[in-house]
Design a protein around this motif. Structure first.
Motif, PDB file in Angstrom:
ATOM      1  N   LEU A   1      -3.540  14.986   6.834  1.00 15.03           N
ATOM      2  CA  LEU A   1      -2.952  13.653   6.641  1.00 15.03           C
ATOM      3  C   LEU A   1      -2.190  13.530   5.326  1.00 15.03           C
ATOM      4  CD1 LEU A   1      -5.908  11.406   7.885  1.00 15.03           C
ATOM      5  CD2 LEU A   1      -3.633  11.555   8.937  1.00 15.03           C
ATOM      6  N   PHE A   2      -2.751  14.111   4.258  1.00 12.81           N
ATOM      7  CA  PHE A   2      -2.194  13.861   2.928  1.00 12.81           C
ATOM      8  C   PHE A   2      -1.609  15.097   2.251  1.00 12.81           C
ATOM      9  CE2 PHE A   2      -5.539  10.662   3.657  1.00 12.81           C
ATOM     10  CZ  PHE A   2      -4.760   9.521   3.593  1.00 12.81           C
ATOM     11  N   GLY A   3      -1.714  16.242   2.893  1.00 11.95           N
ATOM     12  CA  GLY A   3      -1.073  17.441   2.369  1.00 11.95           C
ATOM     13  C   GLY A   3      -1.761  18.084   1.193  1.00 11.95           C
ATOM     14  N   ARG A   4      -2.994  17.681   0.916  1.00 15.17           N
ATOM     15  CA  ARG A   4      -3.734  18.300  -0.182  1.00 15.17           C
ATOM     16  C   ARG A   4      -5.221  18.098   0.023  1.00 15.17           C
ATOM     17  NH1 ARG A   4      -2.898  14.434  -5.551  1.00 15.17           N
ATOM     18  NH2 ARG A   4      -3.698  12.489  -4.652  1.00 15.17           N
ATOM     19  N   ASP A   5      -5.989  18.909  -0.630  1.00 14.50           N
ATOM     20  CA  ASP A   5      -7.439  18.813  -0.603  1.00 14.50           C
ATOM     21  C   ASP A   5      -7.857  17.603  -1.441  1.00 14.50           C
ATOM     22  OD1 ASP A   5     -10.269  19.335  -1.488  1.00 14.50           O
ATOM     23  OD2 ASP A   5      -9.960  21.140  -0.268  1.00 14.50           O
ATOM     24  N   PRO A   6      -8.845  16.813  -1.001  1.00 15.83           N
ATOM     25  CA  PRO A   6      -9.266  15.662  -1.811  1.00 15.83           C
ATOM     26  C   PRO A   6      -9.761  16.076  -3.192  1.00 15.83           C
ATOM     27  CG  PRO A   6     -10.839  16.099  -0.041  1.00 15.83           C
ATOM     28  CD  PRO A   6      -9.615  16.902   0.245  1.00 15.83           C
ATOM     29  N   ARG A   7     -10.279  17.304  -3.312  1.00 19.10           N
ATOM     30  CA  ARG A   7     -10.761  17.770  -4.609  1.00 19.10           C
ATOM     31  C   ARG A   7      -9.612  18.026  -5.569  1.00 19.10           C
ATOM     32  NH1 ARG A   7     -13.103  20.841  -0.617  1.00 19.10           N
ATOM     33  NH2 ARG A   7     -15.280  20.360  -0.098  1.00 19.10           N
ATOM     34  N   ASP A   8      -8.397  18.226  -5.036  1.00 20.90           N
ATOM     35  CA  ASP A   8      -7.221  18.379  -5.890  1.00 20.90           C
ATOM     36  C   ASP A   8      -6.748  17.025  -6.407  1.00 20.90           C
ATOM     37  OD1 ASP A   8      -7.244  21.111  -5.453  1.00 20.90           O
ATOM     38  OD2 ASP A   8      -5.895  20.978  -3.717  1.00 20.90           O
ATOM     39  N   GLY A   9      -6.751  16.035  -5.533  1.00 26.12           N
ATOM     40  CA  GLY A   9      -6.276  14.720  -5.945  1.00 26.12           C
ATOM     41  C   GLY A   9      -7.282  13.914  -6.735  1.00 26.12           C
TER      42      GLY A   9
ATOM     43  N   ILE B   1       0.855  -1.186   0.000  1.00 26.06           N
ATOM     44  CA  ILE B   1       0.000   0.000   0.000  1.00 26.06           C
ATOM     45  C   ILE B   1       0.891   1.237   0.000  1.00 26.06           C
ATOM     46  CG2 ILE B   1      -1.835   1.231   1.198  1.00 26.06           C
ATOM     47  CD1 ILE B   1      -2.647  -1.514   0.119  1.00 26.06           C
ATOM     48  N   ASP B   2       0.993   1.893  -1.150  1.00 26.11           N
ATOM     49  CA  ASP B   2       1.797   3.111  -1.220  1.00 26.11           C
ATOM     50  C   ASP B   2       0.930   4.308  -0.827  1.00 26.11           C
ATOM     51  OD1 ASP B   2       0.170   3.646  -3.390  1.00 26.11           O
ATOM     52  OD2 ASP B   2       1.709   3.218  -4.889  1.00 26.11           O
ATOM     53  N   GLY B   3       1.489   5.499  -0.950  1.00 22.48           N
ATOM     54  CA  GLY B   3       0.768   6.697  -0.539  1.00 22.48           C
ATOM     55  C   GLY B   3      -0.521   6.908  -1.285  1.00 22.48           C
ATOM     56  N   ASP B   4      -0.511   6.642  -2.588  1.00 21.35           N
ATOM     57  CA  ASP B   4      -1.723   6.831  -3.388  1.00 21.35           C
ATOM     58  C   ASP B   4      -2.820   5.876  -2.949  1.00 21.35           C
ATOM     59  OD1 ASP B   4      -3.233   7.760  -5.890  1.00 21.35           O
ATOM     60  OD2 ASP B   4      -3.082   5.590  -6.226  1.00 21.35           O
ATOM     61  N   GLU B   5      -2.472   4.598  -2.710  1.00 23.01           N
ATOM     62  CA  GLU B   5      -3.486   3.625  -2.298  1.00 23.01           C
ATOM     63  C   GLU B   5      -3.992   3.937  -0.895  1.00 23.01           C
ATOM     64  OE1 GLU B   5      -4.771   2.044  -4.432  1.00 23.01           O
ATOM     65  OE2 GLU B   5      -3.459   0.823  -5.693  1.00 23.01           O
ATOM     66  N   ALA B   6      -3.116   4.403  -0.017  1.00 19.96           N
ATOM     67  CA  ALA B   6      -3.543   4.769   1.335  1.00 19.96           C
ATOM     68  C   ALA B   6      -4.534   5.926   1.281  1.00 19.96           C
ATOM     69  CB  ALA B   6      -2.335   5.137   2.186  1.00 19.96           C
ATOM     70  N   GLU B   7      -4.285   6.871   0.381  1.00 16.53           N
ATOM     71  CA  GLU B   7      -5.179   8.014   0.248  1.00 16.53           C
ATOM     72  C   GLU B   7      -6.538   7.570  -0.293  1.00 16.53           C
ATOM     73  OE1 GLU B   7      -5.128  12.553  -1.645  1.00 16.53           O
ATOM     74  OE2 GLU B   7      -3.430  11.190  -1.978  1.00 16.53           O
ATOM     75  N   ARG B   8      -6.517   6.696  -1.302  1.00 17.16           N
ATOM     76  CA  ARG B   8      -7.774   6.180  -1.856  1.00 17.16           C
ATOM     77  C   ARG B   8      -8.553   5.421  -0.788  1.00 17.16           C
ATOM     78  NH1 ARG B   8      -7.993   6.175  -7.526  1.00 17.16           N
ATOM     79  NH2 ARG B   8      -6.053   6.904  -8.488  1.00 17.16           N
ATOM     80  N   ARG B   9      -7.856   4.622   0.002  1.00 23.29           N
ATOM     81  CA  ARG B   9      -8.515   3.846   1.051  1.00 23.29           C
ATOM     82  C   ARG B   9      -9.170   4.768   2.076  1.00 23.29           C
ATOM     83  NH1 ARG B   9      -6.425   1.361   6.084  1.00 23.29           N
ATOM     84  NH2 ARG B   9      -7.773  -0.400   6.600  1.00 23.29           N
ATOM     85  N   TYR B  10      -8.450   5.792   2.503  1.00 28.35           N
ATOM     86  CA  TYR B  10      -9.007   6.726   3.480  1.00 28.35           C
ATOM     87  C   TYR B  10     -10.246   7.412   2.918  1.00 28.35           C
ATOM     88  CZ  TYR B  10      -9.278  10.477   6.933  1.00 28.35           C
ATOM     89  OH  TYR B  10      -9.710  11.336   7.919  1.00 28.35           O
ATOM     90  N   LEU B  11     -10.151   7.882   1.682  1.00 30.18           N
ATOM     91  CA  LEU B  11     -11.260   8.593   1.073  1.00 30.18           C
ATOM     92  C   LEU B  11     -12.486   7.695   0.959  1.00 30.18           C
ATOM     93  CD1 LEU B  11     -11.086  11.095  -1.836  1.00 30.18           C
ATOM     94  CD2 LEU B  11     -12.872   9.381  -1.792  1.00 30.18           C
ATOM     95  N   LEU B  12     -12.280   6.467   0.491  1.00 34.14           N
ATOM     96  CA  LEU B  12     -13.397   5.543   0.322  1.00 34.14           C
ATOM     97  C   LEU B  12     -14.058   5.213   1.651  1.00 34.14           C
ATOM     98  CD1 LEU B  12     -12.066   3.048  -2.361  1.00 34.14           C
ATOM     99  CD2 LEU B  12     -14.217   4.302  -2.462  1.00 34.14           C
ATOM    100  N   GLN B  13     -13.260   4.827   2.630  1.00 35.98           N
ATOM    101  CA  GLN B  13     -13.833   4.386   3.896  1.00 35.98           C
ATOM    102  C   GLN B  13     -14.458   5.531   4.680  1.00 35.98           C
ATOM    103  OE1 GLN B  13     -10.369   1.969   5.390  1.00 35.98           O
ATOM    104  NE2 GLN B  13     -11.862   0.330   5.314  1.00 35.98           N
ATOM    105  N   SER B  14     -14.078   6.763   4.360  1.00 39.85           N
ATOM    106  CA  SER B  14     -14.674   7.926   5.014  1.00 39.85           C
ATOM    107  C   SER B  14     -15.901   8.424   4.254  1.00 39.85           C
ATOM    108  CB  SER B  14     -13.648   9.063   5.116  1.00 39.85           C
ATOM    109  OG  SER B  14     -12.494   8.661   5.819  1.00 39.85           O
ATOM    110  N   LEU B  15     -15.783   8.531   2.942  1.00 43.10           N
ATOM    111  CA  LEU B  15     -16.866   9.081   2.135  1.00 43.10           C
ATOM    112  C   LEU B  15     -18.101   8.196   2.155  1.00 43.10           C
ATOM    113  CD1 LEU B  15     -17.653  11.423   0.248  1.00 43.10           C
ATOM    114  CD2 LEU B  15     -16.764  10.069  -1.659  1.00 43.10           C
ATOM    115  N   LEU B  16     -17.917   6.885   2.292  1.00 40.59           N
ATOM    116  CA  LEU B  16     -19.046   5.967   2.276  1.00 40.59           C
ATOM    117  C   LEU B  16     -19.789   5.908   3.604  1.00 40.59           C
ATOM    118  CD1 LEU B  16     -17.599   3.077   0.084  1.00 40.59           C
ATOM    119  CD2 LEU B  16     -19.099   4.958  -0.586  1.00 40.59           C
ATOM    120  N   GLN B  17     -19.353   6.704   4.587  1.00 43.85           N
ATOM    121  CA  GLN B  17     -20.099   6.875   5.825  1.00 43.85           C
ATOM    122  C   GLN B  17     -21.034   8.077   5.669  1.00 43.85           C
ATOM    123  OE1 GLN B  17     -19.702   4.638   8.561  1.00 43.85           O
ATOM    124  NE2 GLN B  17     -18.661   3.609   6.859  1.00 43.85           N
ATOM    125  N   ALA B  18     -22.201   7.990   6.251  1.00 45.78           N
ATOM    126  CA  ALA B  18     -23.197   9.052   6.063  1.00 45.78           C
ATOM    127  C   ALA B  18     -22.692  10.403   6.545  1.00 45.78           C
ATOM    128  CB  ALA B  18     -24.492   8.682   6.792  1.00 45.78           C
TER     129      ALA B  18
END
Length: 446
Positions: free
Chosen positions: A384-392, A356-373
């Motif tokens: 955590l990731f040094g950028r806005d999710p809308r940028d990545g 799990i590199d940085g990109d996969e860790a970021e995707r995992r965080y976004l998915l597991q967070s966004l899919l919560q209500a």
């Protein structure tokens, strides 16, 4: 404009973990468990023990499990589980404190084990791994036929805070259609036994989209579950997976538009009914009663903290590697993997997994967070990731906004709209990395 946007099929992939096991591959050379955990934080871990046995395999099930356990297999499995726990606990070392913030027994069906074997299972978690089961949330999965008084007594005494019962339907004909033979009378009796214990949180699993299910029969199942005032209710869409009981009887190229529409209607009916009955929506699947008691301290964050999985169907997470054992669904393949596991004496190395590199860790965080209500804080994400999710993920999030799936794309909290939650299983795969997509596509189901 939203109505004119072409929408993907709503039911594609249930993202309960990322990356999925079908993206795992043999790790060569096999890394030492001690090396994988060296330098990792062990102060807030999750502990998961996997029991791969069931009394019957449901037609929709694609979990790693087998039917029955002949010739003392459960005993040999617990012996292997003990050996693995001893090896893993030694690998974690004592340089840093090892603390488990929560624990879970899953499967399969953990309550397939007899009462004395469940005591052994708790001893492995508590005395070998060092988890204080009476001080942290402990969740256990069960089926109606195995939720017996003696088994429930062991679980309650050892500190279980949540018991999840797989009911799926209170209609006998629907249960048979899902290849889950059970009688409502037996389900109700099991629920009564659970309520007679001191386990504070009851979860009931229900499934929508079963052949022959109607709005009326779905409402009947919902009301039958609500009669027990469960603290949690999970509503699962029916999936037909490769190599499952239902999968063998379905034409894979048949049009599924009507089924998609039916499942969406049942989902909305179930959601609206539970919200009206005093439940709050936690995710697409999970609903929690507003006055449900807290389960106890739970400071574990699944997006960032590590997990120790024990058992041949469990996976473990470090910040850099996710690992497990071999994975299969077909009965013969599952039996072979279980036999290999029970014969294993050296559990010091990881066999299958994915870096799990940085990109996969970021995707995992976004998915597991966004899919919560409740979504997630953009500021915390940026920290955590040094950028806005809308940028990545501007393209992916832009598509969600265009479809009307984001609640407020301009706020500091990124969350899904009610329609977005309904399409959670279509949204998840859109955030998979190209490498994970390719690995999943190349996986040979067996």
């Amino acid at each position: 404009m939203i109505d004119t946007v072409a929408l993907p099929r709503p039911y594609q992939n249930y993202v309960y973990a990322y990356p999925h096991k079908t993206a795992y591959r043999p790790l060569t050379p096999r890394p030492a468990i001690a090396d994988l955990w060296s330098g990792e934080s062990t102060s807030t871990l999750s502990l998961y023990l996997h029991i791969p046995f069931c009394e019957v395999r449901c037609g929709f099930c694609n979990l790693f499990t087998r039917v029955g356990a002949p010739d003392g297999l459960t005993g040999r499995y617990l012996d292997a589980l003990t050996r693995q726990a001893e090896a893993v606990r030694a690998a974690l070392g004592d340089t840093e404190p090892v603390r488990f913030a929560n624990a879970a027994f899953g499967g399969g069906t953990p309550t397939f084990l007899e009462a004395g074997e469940l005591t052994r299972l708790c001893d492995i978690a508590e005395h070998v791994m060092g988890a204080d089961l009476r001080a942290v949330p402990l969740s256990v999965e069960a089926s109606p036929s195995t939720a017996t008084a003696d088994r429930l007594g062991v679980l309650a005494e050892r500190g279980t805070t949540r018991l999840s019962l797989g009911v799926q339907s209170f209609i006998d004909e629907e249960a048979r259609a899902a290849v889950r033979p059970q009688r409502r009378a037996d389900v109700e009796a099991a629920l009564g036994r659970i309520r007679d214990t001191d386990i504070p949180v009851l979860n009931i699993d229900l499934i929508y989209g079963i052949d022959g299910q109607t709005a009326a029969s779905w409402r009947l199942s919902l009301d039958a579950a609500l009669a027990w005032r469960p603290e949690e209710i999970y509503l699962y869409p029916l999936y037909v997976r490769p190599l499952t009981g239902l999968g063998r009887n379905v034409d894979p190229v048949a049009a599924e538009h009507d089924w998609d529409e039916q499942r969406l209607r049942r989902y909305e009916e179930g959601r609206d009914h539970l919200l009206a009955e005093g439940y709050t929506q936690v995710s697409m699947r999970m609903f929690r009663r507003l006055d449900a008691p807290p389960q106890g301290p739970d400071d574990y964050a699944c997006q960032t903290d590590g997990m120790i999985g024990l058992g041949c169907g469990a996976r473990s997470y470090t910040s850099g590697v996710h690992y497990s054992f071999d994975y299969a669904v077909a009965p013969r393949e599952v039996r072979a993997i279980i036999d290999t596991y029970t014969a294993t004496t050296d559990f010091t190395r990881a066999a299958y997994g994915r870096v799990i590199d940085g990109d996969e860790a970021e995707r995992r965080y976004l998915l597991q967070s966004l899919l919560q209500a409740d979504g997630f804080s953009v500021a915390e994400y940026r920290g955590l990731f040094g950028r806005d999710p809308r940028d990545g993920f501007s393209t992916e999030l832009g598509s969600l906004a265009e479809r009307g799936w984001l609640d407020d794309a301009g706020s500091d909290r990124l969350r899904l709209s009610p329609r977005g939650l309904a399409y959670s299983d279509a949204m998840g795969p859109e955030f998979f990395s190209p490498a994970v997509r390719a690995a999943m596509a190349a996986y040979e189901h067996r």
